[in-house]
Design a protein around this motif. Structure first.
Motif, PDB file in Angstrom:
ATOM      1  N   GLN A  18       0.839  -1.200   0.000  1.00 34.58           N
ATOM      2  CA  GLN A  18       0.000   0.000   0.000  1.00 34.58           C
ATOM      3  C   GLN A  18       0.874   1.250   0.000  1.00 34.58           C
ATOM      4  N   ASN A  19       2.158   1.064   0.210  1.00 33.53           N
ATOM      5  CA  ASN A  19       3.059   2.213   0.378  1.00 33.53           C
ATOM      6  C   ASN A  19       3.416   2.841  -0.962  1.00 33.53           C
ATOM      7  N   HIS A  29      -1.354   1.257  -4.481  1.00 35.96           N
ATOM      8  CA  HIS A  29      -1.861   2.650  -4.443  1.00 35.96           C
ATOM      9  C   HIS A  29      -0.967   3.603  -5.202  1.00 35.96           C
ATOM     10  N   VAL A  59      -0.925   8.657  -7.475  1.00 34.54           N
ATOM     11  CA  VAL A  59      -1.356   7.749  -6.391  1.00 34.54           C
ATOM     12  C   VAL A  59      -2.853   7.495  -6.532  1.00 34.54           C
ATOM     13  N   PHE A  78      -8.667   7.994  -2.102  1.00 36.97           N
ATOM     14  CA  PHE A  78      -9.883   7.357  -1.603  1.00 36.97           C
ATOM     15  C   PHE A  78     -11.036   7.660  -2.557  1.00 36.97           C
ATOM     16  N   GLY A  79     -11.790   6.624  -2.863  1.00 35.80           N
ATOM     17  CA  GLY A  79     -12.910   6.806  -3.786  1.00 35.80           C
ATOM     18  C   GLY A  79     -12.502   6.549  -5.219  1.00 35.80           C
ATOM     19  N   MET A 139     -10.658   4.047  -8.189  1.00 36.80           N
ATOM     20  CA  MET A 139     -10.417   2.632  -8.470  1.00 36.80           C
ATOM     21  C   MET A 139      -8.918   2.371  -8.518  1.00 36.80           C
ATOM     22  N   THR A 183       0.447  -3.014   8.824  1.00 37.58           N
ATOM     23  CA  THR A 183      -0.751  -2.352   8.310  1.00 37.58           C
ATOM     24  C   THR A 183      -1.898  -2.493   9.296  1.00 37.58           C
ATOM     25  N   SER A 196      -4.835  -2.540   8.352  1.00 44.05           N
ATOM     26  CA  SER A 196      -5.857  -3.301   7.599  1.00 44.05           C
ATOM     27  C   SER A 196      -7.223  -2.629   7.628  1.00 44.05           C
ATOM     28  N   PHE A 197      -7.230  -1.329   7.448  1.00 41.65           N
ATOM     29  CA  PHE A 197      -8.478  -0.554   7.392  1.00 41.65           C
ATOM     30  C   PHE A 197      -8.944  -0.368   5.956  1.00 41.65           C
ATOM     31  N   TYR A 200      -9.581  -0.856   2.059  1.00 35.05           N
ATOM     32  CA  TYR A 200      -9.897  -1.903   1.068  1.00 35.05           C
ATOM     33  C   TYR A 200      -9.623  -1.380  -0.329  1.00 35.05           C
ATOM     34  N   PRO A 201      -9.390  -2.258  -1.309  1.00 35.66           N
ATOM     35  CA  PRO A 201      -9.377  -3.729  -1.207  1.00 35.66           C
ATOM     36  C   PRO A 201      -8.131  -4.335  -0.566  1.00 35.66           C
ATOM     37  N   ASN A 224       3.438  -6.802  13.371  1.00 34.29           N
ATOM     38  CA  ASN A 224       2.951  -5.454  13.674  1.00 34.29           C
ATOM     39  C   ASN A 224       3.518  -4.999  15.017  1.00 34.29           C
TER      40      ASN A 224
HETATM   41  C1  BV8 Z   1     -11.777   1.712  -3.931  1.00 32.36           C
HETATM   42  C2  BV8 Z   1      -2.410   6.444  -1.508  1.00 32.36           C
HETATM   43  C3  BV8 Z   1     -13.457   1.109  -5.424  1.00 32.36           C
HETATM   44  C4  BV8 Z   1      -2.529   7.911  -1.292  1.00 32.36           C
HETATM   45  C5  BV8 Z   1      -4.093   5.414  -0.059  1.00 32.36           C
HETATM   46  C6  BV8 Z   1     -16.711   5.342   0.011  1.00 32.36           C
HETATM   47  C7  BV8 Z   1     -16.458   5.704  -1.305  1.00 32.36           C
HETATM   48  C8  BV8 Z   1     -15.464   5.081  -2.038  1.00 32.36           C
HETATM   49  C9  BV8 Z   1     -14.712   4.081  -1.478  1.00 32.36           C
HETATM   50  C10 BV8 Z   1     -14.964   3.749  -0.172  1.00 32.36           C
HETATM   51  C11 BV8 Z   1     -15.960   4.336   0.587  1.00 32.36           C
HETATM   52  N1  BV8 Z   1     -15.946   3.782   1.824  1.00 32.36           N
HETATM   53  C12 BV8 Z   1     -14.967   2.854   1.883  1.00 32.36           C
HETATM   54  C13 BV8 Z   1     -14.393   2.827   0.695  1.00 32.36           C
HETATM   55  C14 BV8 Z   1     -13.308   2.030   0.302  1.00 32.36           C
HETATM   56  C15 BV8 Z   1     -12.048   2.842   0.592  1.00 32.36           C
HETATM   57  C16 BV8 Z   1     -11.614   2.489   1.996  1.00 32.36           C
HETATM   58  O1  BV8 Z   1     -11.097   1.413   2.193  1.00 32.36           O
HETATM   59  N2  BV8 Z   1     -11.826   3.398   2.966  1.00 32.36           N
HETATM   60  C17 BV8 Z   1     -11.440   3.092   4.336  1.00 32.36           C
HETATM   61  C18 BV8 Z   1     -11.001   4.375   5.039  1.00 32.36           C
HETATM   62  C19 BV8 Z   1     -12.623   2.431   5.022  1.00 32.36           C
HETATM   63  N3  BV8 Z   1     -11.093   2.413  -0.386  1.00 32.36           N
HETATM   64  C20 BV8 Z   1     -10.932   3.134  -1.487  1.00 32.36           C
HETATM   65  O2  BV8 Z   1     -11.462   4.194  -1.718  1.00 32.36           O
HETATM   66  C21 BV8 Z   1     -10.014   2.491  -2.501  1.00 32.36           C
HETATM   67  N4  BV8 Z   1     -10.676   2.436  -3.764  1.00 32.36           N
HETATM   68  O3  BV8 Z   1     -12.340   1.129  -3.039  1.00 32.36           O
HETATM   69  O4  BV8 Z   1     -12.226   1.742  -5.223  1.00 32.36           O
HETATM   70  C22 BV8 Z   1     -14.513   2.148  -5.275  1.00 32.36           C
HETATM   71  C23 BV8 Z   1     -14.385   3.331  -5.952  1.00 32.36           C
HETATM   72  C24 BV8 Z   1     -15.438   4.255  -5.870  1.00 32.36           C
HETATM   73  C25 BV8 Z   1     -16.548   3.977  -5.085  1.00 32.36           C
HETATM   74  C26 BV8 Z   1     -16.633   2.778  -4.359  1.00 32.36           C
HETATM   75  C27 BV8 Z   1     -15.602   1.866  -4.449  1.00 32.36           C
HETATM   76  C28 BV8 Z   1      -8.760   3.292  -2.661  1.00 32.36           C
HETATM   77  C29 BV8 Z   1      -7.998   3.283  -1.347  1.00 32.36           C
HETATM   78  C30 BV8 Z   1      -6.591   3.833  -1.572  1.00 32.36           C
HETATM   79  C31 BV8 Z   1      -6.407   5.131  -0.812  1.00 32.36           C
HETATM   80  N5  BV8 Z   1      -5.019   5.579  -0.964  1.00 32.36           N
HETATM   81  N6  BV8 Z   1      -2.821   5.735  -0.284  1.00 32.36           N
HETATM   82  C32 BV8 Z   1      -1.579   8.418  -0.256  1.00 32.36           C
HETATM   83  O5  BV8 Z   1      -0.774   7.635   0.290  1.00 32.36           O
HETATM   84  O6  BV8 Z   1      -1.621   9.621   0.028  1.00 32.36           O
HETATM   85  S1  BV8 Z   1      -4.518   4.717   1.406  1.00 32.36           S
HETATM   86  C33 BV8 Z   1      -3.260   4.961   2.513  1.00 32.36           C
HETATM   87  O7  BV8 Z   1      -3.812   4.762   3.794  1.00 32.36           O
HETATM   88  C34 BV8 Z   1      -2.178   3.917   2.428  1.00 32.36           C
HETATM   89  O8  BV8 Z   1      -1.844   3.583   1.128  1.00 32.36           O
HETATM   90  C35 BV8 Z   1      -2.743   2.755   3.205  1.00 32.36           C
HETATM   91  O9  BV8 Z   1      -3.557   1.975   2.387  1.00 32.36           O
HETATM   92  C36 BV8 Z   1      -3.606   3.463   4.214  1.00 32.36           C
HETATM   93  C37 BV8 Z   1      -2.870   3.535   5.536  1.00 32.36           C
HETATM   94  O10 BV8 Z   1      -2.941   2.270   6.083  1.00 32.36           O
HETATM   95  P1  BV8 Z   1      -1.614   1.571   6.630  1.00 32.36           P
HETATM   96  O11 BV8 Z   1      -0.617   1.507   5.548  1.00 32.36           O
HETATM   97  O12 BV8 Z   1      -2.060   0.335   7.272  1.00 32.36           O
HETATM   98  O13 BV8 Z   1      -1.037   2.590   7.690  1.00 32.36           O
HETATM   99  P2  BV8 Z   1      -1.610   2.903   9.142  1.00 32.36           P
HETATM  100  O14 BV8 Z   1      -0.905   4.113   9.601  1.00 32.36           O
HETATM  101  O15 BV8 Z   1      -3.101   2.866   9.102  1.00 32.36           O
HETATM  102  O16 BV8 Z   1      -1.150   1.652  10.017  1.00 32.36           O
HETATM  103  C38 BV8 Z   1       0.229   1.447  10.256  1.00 32.36           C
HETATM  104  C39 BV8 Z   1       0.312   0.105  10.940  1.00 32.36           C
HETATM  105  O17 BV8 Z   1       1.681  -0.205  11.117  1.00 32.36           O
HETATM  106  C40 BV8 Z   1      -0.334   0.083  12.305  1.00 32.36           C
HETATM  107  O18 BV8 Z   1      -1.036  -1.133  12.455  1.00 32.36           O
HETATM  108  C41 BV8 Z   1       0.875   0.134  13.260  1.00 32.36           C
HETATM  109  O19 BV8 Z   1       0.602  -0.566  14.458  1.00 32.36           O
HETATM  110  C42 BV8 Z   1       1.918  -0.567  12.459  1.00 32.36           C
HETATM  111  N7  BV8 Z   1       3.305  -0.155  12.719  1.00 32.36           N
HETATM  112  C43 BV8 Z   1       3.754   1.073  13.026  1.00 32.36           C
HETATM  113  N8  BV8 Z   1       5.113   1.042  13.124  1.00 32.36           N
HETATM  114  C44 BV8 Z   1       5.496  -0.232  12.846  1.00 32.36           C
HETATM  115  C45 BV8 Z   1       4.352  -1.003  12.583  1.00 32.36           C
HETATM  116  N9  BV8 Z   1       4.403  -2.319  12.295  1.00 32.36           N
HETATM  117  C46 BV8 Z   1       5.623  -2.890  12.245  1.00 32.36           C
HETATM  118  N10 BV8 Z   1       6.780  -2.215  12.480  1.00 32.36           N
HETATM  119  C47 BV8 Z   1       6.742  -0.893  12.792  1.00 32.36           C
HETATM  120  N11 BV8 Z   1       7.913  -0.236  13.037  1.00 32.36           N
END
Ligand code: BV8
Length: 303
Positions: A109-110, A129, A202, A205-206, A208, A234, A236-237, A239-240, A260
């Motif tokens: 996802q990075n 992404h 990139v 959100f929203g 494809m 991750t 894991s919030f 999707y997909p 994690n």
């Molecule tokens: C999609 C790029 C189909 C940009 C990112 C309403 C309308 C439309 C879609 C949706 C909707 N509601 C829900 C959705 C789906 C939506 C979604 O999932 N929303 C979530 C919030 C519920 N998804 C989408 O929109 C995707 N597209 O579904 O298309 C569609 C289309 C239209 C209409 C309907 C459906 C697109 C999603 C992509 C978004 N882009 N990134 C940018 O980076 O600026 S997402 C971005 O955030 C990242 O890429 C990553 O995916 C996410 C962050 O998550 P993590 O990487 O897990 O990071 P986080 O900080 O959360 O967690 C870090 C973890 O690491 C923690 O657990 C921590 O404990 C751990 N950690 C910390 N340090 C360490 C460690 N572990 C090990 N070692 C360490 N040292």
């Protein structure tokens, strides 16, 4: 299984190594935690804030339409940060695993380009992404697949300053310091159609994800049962991406392995027999966990 012996099985490195040796088809789903040790902030927790904006609120087409200058400053800052850090041992360990196990596929996802800089074999890496370092036109098909200009243009120079005094936040990051208002005319425009804005390559959100990439991943998962899914750093919030671990699971065959910094009670309860959970920093854990297959991996940056 009694809780304690169940937990012992879930966290046993020897048992994990035994499973790893026998595994041919391995999937990894990586998140921001993988790059945390390199010095890049994660999305959740303190790192998720940029000035007073929640990072995810800026990662949308609506935010870009409303204020392209602000969103470009956010991305220019993240480009600057990513250019000034290095891949960590976890990136190199995954790249080496790909060389040693042709059946290994990494989904990340990075967008920080650190897998690429750690020489991860491209055919075994899917950047779900996109990348901070690819650019595209908001309208026509023009793209620049790899652009590391920092700053990208004079108007974004505030994002490319390195703080002389690390104890003081950059003016850009200090919410009490007003942001220069950037006119659209000062932002990068498409060299092809010459009229539309250029945006970061990139997936917001929203939006494809790349259809072809999604099809390739589905095909890979459906080819044969997956022996192991590594879920690394991750929350894991999103999707997909967050759905792949369970989609790839074949009951009684696939081990889902959570790596994690923090594994909650709920996470442990959701693990099935044969799964594993290793709590700690991925940059320390991965080289040890993958050691029997990858040996000693020296991380070295390309020239
Ligand atoms: C999609 C790029 C189909 C940009 C990112 C309403 C309308 C439309 C879609 C949706 C909707 N509601 C829900 C959705 C789906 C939506 C979604 O999932 N929303 C979530 C919030 C519920 N998804 C989408 O929109 C995707 N597209 O579904 O298309 C569609 C289309 C239209 C209409 C309907 C459906 C697109 C999603 C992509 C978004 N882009 N990134 C940018 O980076 O600026 S997402 C971005 O955030 C990242 O890429 C990553 O995916 C996410 C962050 O998550 P993590 O990487 O897990 O990071 P986080 O900080 O959360 O967690 C870090 C973890 O690491 C923690 O657990 C921590 O404990 C751990 N950690 C910390 N340090 C360490 C460690 N572990 C090990 N070692 C360490 N040292």
């Amino acid at each position: 299984m009694a809780a304690s012996s169940a937990r012992a099985a879930l966290t046993s490195i020897p048992l994990f190594h035994e499973k790893l040796r026998k595994s041919n088809r391995i999937l990894a789903v990586c998140g921001a935690g993988l790059s945390a040790a390199s010095g890049l902030p994660t999305f959740r927790g303190a790192g998720g804030l940029w000035r007073n904006h929640n990072a995810v609120d800026l990662a949308t087409p609506e935010a870009f339409d409303a204020d392209p200058g602000l969103v470009w400053l956010f991305y220019a800052y993240r480009r600057h940060m990513a250019l000034n850090v290095k891949p960590n041992p976890a990136h190199y360990a995954l790249a080496e695993l790909a060389r040693k196990k042709p059946g290994f596929r990494c989904l990340s996802q990075n967008v920080d380009n650190l897998h690429v800089r750690a020489h991860h074999p491209p055919s075994q890496l899917s950047l779900l992404h996109g990348s901070l370092f690819s650019l595209k036109c908001t309208t026509c098909p023009w793209t620049d697949p790899y652009n590391t200009a920092d700053p990208l243009c004079p108007a974004l120079a505030p994002a490319a300053e390195s703080s002389p005094d690390p104890t003081k936040p950059l003016p850009l990051l200090d919410p009490s310091q007003p942001l220069a208002d950037i006119k659209e005319s000062e932002l990068p425009h498409c060299p092809d159609c010459k009229k539309e804005l250029v945006r970061p390559g990139v997936v917001w959100f929203g939006e494809m994800l790349d259809e072809q990439m999604l099809e390739d991943i589905d095909e890979w998962i459906e080819q044969e049962p997956v022996d192991m899914v590594l879920v690394i750093g991750t929350s894991s919030f999103v999707y997909p991406a967050a759905g792949y671990a369970e989609r790839a699971r074949t009951e009684g065959r696939t081990s889902v392995v959570t790596v994690n910094l923090e594994i909650t009670g709920k996470d442990w309860e959701s693990m099935a027999e044969g799964d594993f959970g290793f709590e700690g920093d991925a940059s320390l854990l991965l080289p040890e966990l993958l050691g029997p297959v990858i040996g000693e991996v020296k991380g070295e940056e390309e020239g």
